[in-house]
Write a protein that holds these residues in place. Structure first.
Motif: not given
Length: 150
Positions: A81-90
């Protein structure tokens, strides 16, 4: 007596999706064991029982060596199901295929990843709160590897 009770507990959880300690205590009482919830709680801990999602989606007890199979199923849901993983601070931001965020968030919750405090899912996005930005950066890489390599 404890050994026999543990054998009966294994039989009960193999035959039924037992969701709570009180349900397990009732099942044991039906089998002739005079137990309290405290006794059942100790038995669960000693036997290494864990909860995994059942056929209805609700949690139930299994022997911990069945946990690897459950984890594999959760990883498969994430990978599919996952397309991308990213970070926004914590905050861990996970993009999924349309309509898949809830299933992926449920899989993350079931995996009990210690860095993740909790998840909120929309239709195609999950926001997972992580304790620190440093842990989030490490988790982004772990998640990317998990999604790519499994």
């Amino acid at each position: 007596m404890k050994k026999k009770r543990h054998e009966v507990i294994l039989s009960i959880i193999r035959d039924s999706e037992i969701e709570t300690q009180s349900a397990l205590a009732r099942a044991l009482q039906e089998q002739g064991f005079d137990v309290t919830q405290a006794t059942v709680s100790r038995d669960i801990k000693e036997m290494g029982l864990i909860k995994v999602p059942g056929s209805t989606g609700r949690q139930h007890y299994v022997l911990s060596d069945q946990a690897g199979e459950a984890r594999s199923r959760h990883v498969r849901v994430l990978r599919d199901s996952c397309i991308s993983v990213d970070q926004a601070q914590n905050i861990l931001v996970i993009r999924t295929a349309a309509g898949m965020a809830m299933a992926a968030a449920a899989a993350l919750d079931q995996m009990e990843i210690p860095e993740i405090v909790g998840c909120i899912a929309g239709d195609d996005t999950i926001m997972a709160a992580v304790r620190t930005s440093e842990e989030t950066a490490k988790l982004v890489e772990k998640m990317r590897d998990m999604i790519r390599n499994n």
